[in-house]
Design a protein around this motif. Sequence first.
Motif, PDB file in Angstrom:
ATOM      1  N   TYR A  36      39.136  47.330  22.302  1.00 30.53           N
ATOM      2  CA  TYR A  36      38.698  46.074  22.908  1.00 30.53           C
ATOM      3  C   TYR A  36      39.506  45.792  24.178  1.00 30.53           C
ATOM      4  CZ  TYR A  36      37.269  41.247  23.484  1.00 30.53           C
ATOM      5  OH  TYR A  36      36.763  40.077  24.003  1.00 30.53           O
ATOM      6  N   GLY A  37      40.818  46.058  24.116  1.00 26.98           N
ATOM      7  CA  GLY A  37      41.645  45.860  25.301  1.00 26.98           C
ATOM      8  C   GLY A  37      41.264  46.801  26.432  1.00 26.98           C
ATOM      9  N   PHE A  38      40.923  48.048  26.083  1.00 29.04           N
ATOM     10  CA  PHE A  38      40.467  49.011  27.090  1.00 29.04           C
ATOM     11  C   PHE A  38      39.217  48.493  27.790  1.00 29.04           C
ATOM     12  CE2 PHE A  38      37.528  52.528  28.039  1.00 29.04           C
ATOM     13  CZ  PHE A  38      38.282  53.251  28.956  1.00 29.04           C
ATOM     14  N   ALA A  39      38.284  47.963  27.001  1.00 28.64           N
ATOM     15  CA  ALA A  39      37.030  47.461  27.580  1.00 28.64           C
ATOM     16  C   ALA A  39      37.270  46.256  28.470  1.00 28.64           C
ATOM     17  CB  ALA A  39      36.043  47.115  26.465  1.00 28.64           C
ATOM     18  N   THR A  40      38.110  45.324  27.994  1.00 28.48           N
ATOM     19  CA  THR A  40      38.284  44.065  28.724  1.00 28.48           C
ATOM     20  C   THR A  40      39.308  44.159  29.842  1.00 28.48           C
ATOM     21  OG1 THR A  40      39.853  43.331  27.018  1.00 28.48           O
ATOM     22  CG2 THR A  40      37.570  42.639  26.781  1.00 28.48           C
ATOM     23  N   THR A  41      39.942  45.305  30.011  1.00 29.81           N
ATOM     24  CA  THR A  41      40.866  45.470  31.136  1.00 29.81           C
ATOM     25  C   THR A  41      40.480  46.654  32.014  1.00 29.81           C
ATOM     26  OG1 THR A  41      42.373  46.558  29.567  1.00 29.81           O
ATOM     27  CG2 THR A  41      42.863  44.305  30.153  1.00 29.81           C
ATOM     28  N   PHE A  42      40.508  47.876  31.469  1.00 31.31           N
ATOM     29  CA  PHE A  42      40.206  49.034  32.310  1.00 31.31           C
ATOM     30  C   PHE A  42      38.762  48.998  32.813  1.00 31.31           C
ATOM     31  CE2 PHE A  42      38.757  53.379  33.050  1.00 31.31           C
ATOM     32  CZ  PHE A  42      39.729  53.834  33.933  1.00 31.31           C
ATOM     33  N   LEU A  43      37.804  48.911  31.896  1.00 32.73           N
ATOM     34  CA  LEU A  43      36.401  48.869  32.324  1.00 32.73           C
ATOM     35  C   LEU A  43      36.123  47.615  33.141  1.00 32.73           C
ATOM     36  CD1 LEU A  43      34.532  50.151  29.130  1.00 32.73           C
ATOM     37  CD2 LEU A  43      35.213  51.434  31.172  1.00 32.73           C
ATOM     38  N   ALA A  44      36.685  46.491  32.684  1.00 35.35           N
ATOM     39  CA  ALA A  44      36.473  45.245  33.417  1.00 35.35           C
ATOM     40  C   ALA A  44      37.115  45.301  34.801  1.00 35.35           C
ATOM     41  CB  ALA A  44      37.031  44.067  32.624  1.00 35.35           C
ATOM     42  N   ALA A  45      38.284  45.955  34.909  1.00 37.47           N
ATOM     43  CA  ALA A  45      38.931  46.085  36.217  1.00 37.47           C
ATOM     44  C   ALA A  45      38.115  46.966  37.152  1.00 37.47           C
ATOM     45  CB  ALA A  45      40.336  46.651  36.050  1.00 37.47           C
ATOM     46  N   ALA A  46      37.538  48.043  36.606  1.00 37.61           N
ATOM     47  CA  ALA A  46      36.677  48.902  37.427  1.00 37.61           C
ATOM     48  C   ALA A  46      35.476  48.120  37.933  1.00 37.61           C
ATOM     49  CB  ALA A  46      36.228  50.114  36.615  1.00 37.61           C
ATOM     50  N   ILE A  47      34.873  47.340  37.040  1.00 40.01           N
ATOM     51  CA  ILE A  47      33.748  46.491  37.447  1.00 40.01           C
ATOM     52  C   ILE A  47      34.226  45.434  38.432  1.00 40.01           C
ATOM     53  CG2 ILE A  47      32.058  44.782  36.621  1.00 40.01           C
ATOM     54  CD1 ILE A  47      32.044  46.359  33.943  1.00 40.01           C
ATOM     55  N   GLY A  48      35.388  44.835  38.145  1.00 40.89           N
ATOM     56  CA  GLY A  48      35.924  43.798  39.029  1.00 40.89           C
ATOM     57  C   GLY A  48      36.244  44.320  40.418  1.00 40.89           C
ATOM     58  N   GLY A  49      36.742  45.559  40.488  1.00 37.50           N
ATOM     59  CA  GLY A  49      37.007  46.147  41.798  1.00 37.50           C
ATOM     60  C   GLY A  49      35.734  46.289  42.608  1.00 37.50           C
ATOM     61  N   PHE A  50      34.653  46.689  41.934  1.00 40.27           N
ATOM     62  CA  PHE A  50      33.358  46.809  42.621  1.00 40.27           C
ATOM     63  C   PHE A  50      32.845  45.441  43.052  1.00 40.27           C
ATOM     64  CE2 PHE A  50      28.692  46.710  42.312  1.00 40.27           C
ATOM     65  CZ  PHE A  50      28.382  47.623  43.311  1.00 40.27           C
ATOM     66  N   VAL A  51      33.008  44.448  42.159  1.00 41.62           N
ATOM     67  CA  VAL A  51      32.550  43.092  42.481  1.00 41.62           C
ATOM     68  C   VAL A  51      33.320  42.552  43.680  1.00 41.62           C
ATOM     69  CG1 VAL A  51      32.486  40.700  41.670  1.00 41.62           C
ATOM     70  CG2 VAL A  51      31.763  42.554  40.143  1.00 41.62           C
ATOM     71  N   ALA A  52      34.655  42.656  43.638  1.00 41.80           N
ATOM     72  CA  ALA A  52      35.482  42.106  44.718  1.00 41.80           C
ATOM     73  C   ALA A  52      35.189  42.787  46.047  1.00 41.80           C
ATOM     74  CB  ALA A  52      36.960  42.247  44.362  1.00 41.80           C
ATOM     75  N   ASP A  53      34.859  44.074  46.005  1.00 42.08           N
ATOM     76  CA  ASP A  53      34.597  44.820  47.233  1.00 42.08           C
ATOM     77  C   ASP A  53      33.315  44.369  47.918  1.00 42.08           C
ATOM     78  OD1 ASP A  53      35.727  46.879  48.902  1.00 42.08           O
ATOM     79  OD2 ASP A  53      33.974  48.102  48.409  1.00 42.08           O
ATOM     80  N   GLN A  54      32.498  43.591  47.214  1.00 46.68           N
ATOM     81  CA  GLN A  54      31.271  43.064  47.823  1.00 46.68           C
ATOM     82  C   GLN A  54      31.570  41.931  48.794  1.00 46.68           C
ATOM     83  OE1 GLN A  54      28.538  44.953  47.029  1.00 46.68           O
ATOM     84  NE2 GLN A  54      30.197  45.979  45.881  1.00 46.68           N
ATOM     85  N   TYR A  55      32.787  41.391  48.726  1.00 46.34           N
ATOM     86  CA  TYR A  55      33.146  40.316  49.637  1.00 46.34           C
ATOM     87  C   TYR A  55      33.192  40.840  51.068  1.00 46.34           C
ATOM     88  CZ  TYR A  55      35.772  36.707  52.050  1.00 46.34           C
ATOM     89  OH  TYR A  55      36.167  35.746  52.946  1.00 46.34           O
ATOM     90  N   ASP A  56      32.392  40.222  51.928  1.00 44.88           N
ATOM     91  CA  ASP A  56      32.313  40.646  53.329  1.00 44.88           C
ATOM     92  C   ASP A  56      32.480  39.458  54.272  1.00 44.88           C
ATOM     93  OD1 ASP A  56      29.986  39.294  52.846  1.00 44.88           O
ATOM     94  OD2 ASP A  56      28.628  40.908  53.463  1.00 44.88           O
ATOM     95  N   GLY A  57      33.173  38.438  53.772  1.00 50.60           N
ATOM     96  CA  GLY A  57      33.305  37.203  54.535  1.00 50.60           C
ATOM     97  C   GLY A  57      32.331  36.156  54.056  1.00 50.60           C
ATOM     98  N   THR A  58      31.320  36.592  53.288  1.00 56.83           N
ATOM     99  CA  THR A  58      30.368  35.683  52.659  1.00 56.83           C
ATOM    100  C   THR A  58      30.382  35.929  51.153  1.00 56.83           C
ATOM    101  OG1 THR A  58      28.501  37.216  52.834  1.00 56.83           O
ATOM    102  CG2 THR A  58      28.900  35.738  54.707  1.00 56.83           C
ATOM    103  N   LEU A  59      29.902  34.956  50.377  1.00 54.58           N
ATOM    104  CA  LEU A  59      30.019  35.029  48.925  1.00 54.58           C
ATOM    105  C   LEU A  59      28.731  35.433  48.224  1.00 54.58           C
ATOM    106  CD1 LEU A  59      32.152  31.799  48.340  1.00 54.58           C
ATOM    107  CD2 LEU A  59      32.922  34.141  48.633  1.00 54.58           C
ATOM    108  N   GLY A  60      27.630  35.472  48.939  1.00 55.66           N
ATOM    109  CA  GLY A  60      26.346  35.780  48.322  1.00 55.66           C
ATOM    110  C   GLY A  60      26.325  37.092  47.558  1.00 55.66           C
ATOM    111  N   PRO A  61      26.735  38.223  48.172  1.00 56.01           N
ATOM    112  CA  PRO A  61      26.708  39.508  47.450  1.00 56.01           C
ATOM    113  C   PRO A  61      27.589  39.506  46.209  1.00 56.01           C
ATOM    114  CG  PRO A  61      26.934  39.859  49.823  1.00 56.01           C
ATOM    115  CD  PRO A  61      27.122  38.391  49.593  1.00 56.01           C
TER     116      PRO A  61
END
Length: 446
Positions: free
Chosen positions: A391-416
């Motif tokens: 459960y910790g692997f899912a909520t940290t490693f996998l979630a961090a990988a997803i979070g890195g992709f999500v955060a990288d969508q920031y381009d000065g605007t929040l829509g993406p």
Amino acid sequence: MWGAILNERSKCIYFHYSTRHRDCMSNESKTKTKAQTATSTRPSAMKHLPVWELICIIAGLMALNATAVDIMLPALSDIQNTFQFEDDNNRQKMVIVYLMGMGLSQIFYGPLIDRFGRKPILVVSLIVYIIASVACLVAPDYQMLIFARAVQGAAAGATRVVAAAVVRDCYTGRAMAEIMSIVMLIFMAAPILAPSLGEGILFFFGDWRAIFWALVVLGSVMMIWSYVRLPETLAPEDRRPLKPSTIARSYYTVFTNRYAMGYSIASALIFGTLFGYISASEQIYVEAFNKGASFPLWFAGVSAGMAVSNLLNSRLVRNLGMRFLSHWALIIMILVNILHAIVSHSGNESFVVFYVLMIISFVCIGFIGPNFSSTAMEPLGHIAGSASALYGFATTFLAAAIGGFVADQYDGTLGPLFAVNAICLILALVVILWTERGRLFQRNEM
């Protein structure tokens, strides 16, 4: 605030063990037959420990991770200036690599704490955490800093696994969700206060490296406290051999459990949106909304929404149930993020709208986190270490990988960013529908 719950749990000063799992003698566990409970033969396992102190230790271990992430946020621009890299989004690695190191390591900690016990692995990992923190503050370049940061996260992974396993050793069902809500309530002081603490350290010392000295101190406090006061909650008869076949069987049991896997995957998708927000938060508040030095205060306000919902969850979960509260919270969070994406893409988003919607999302996460965790862990008490690790692997490693992709969508605007959030949350709901065979909002847990 939670004194009534602690009073109700006061008879849990001693830990009781079962041949398959141990339950503190809550109202639910009193209904179990005498044949299901047996006291450990090891006197040291019966160490006298007030429940409030157990809760504080567990919360402190979990808060160590949140502090290590959020205390760095005000310093990210200073770190960029020190090491002179041009890509602003490269700052996000300070958060992402820590989370990924913490998540990946938990797969290994699960079998270790099921074999050697919770306490020895915890103490050793905290020593490594302290050493890695020192390595971060003396790193000669950004690449070495990132590497040391990943090691720091990997060492901290034990705190997450041990915390969840100890709670599962002592509680089941709604009682476990209730205790986790209290833990999360205390734990939430970390993301609320950590950015301001980081800002204060930068103000007084003028150097981001001083922040890592603060982490050295915090890690040392938790190591000493855990070593002196935390009893071993793993019964001798439940220790599992450290053999590839035994480890494979444990993880096979977890992987083939519909509820453990379903709620772990859904949690990864949901927490991925949270980590994406945290990783990009400094850029959002400073660049998109020009909040500058007041960023830690605004960040704390959003986090306070999660603290409030954790308090409410601890009071409501007994009557309404884990699934009822968490499923509704997930649906509301989906609607909020869809609305957020639409507003952001329209170009009419104000800071007030952004902030209100973020608070609502964090309130929802406060109802989702402890309940999803408890639901995933509930059927796997006899292998709590392995279950906690996955459960910790899912909520940290996998979630961090997803979070890195999500955060990288920031381009000065929040829509993406919020469009990707909405997609992740919808996928999480689909996973829960599959897990529950289409039946949401059930109130039939223990």
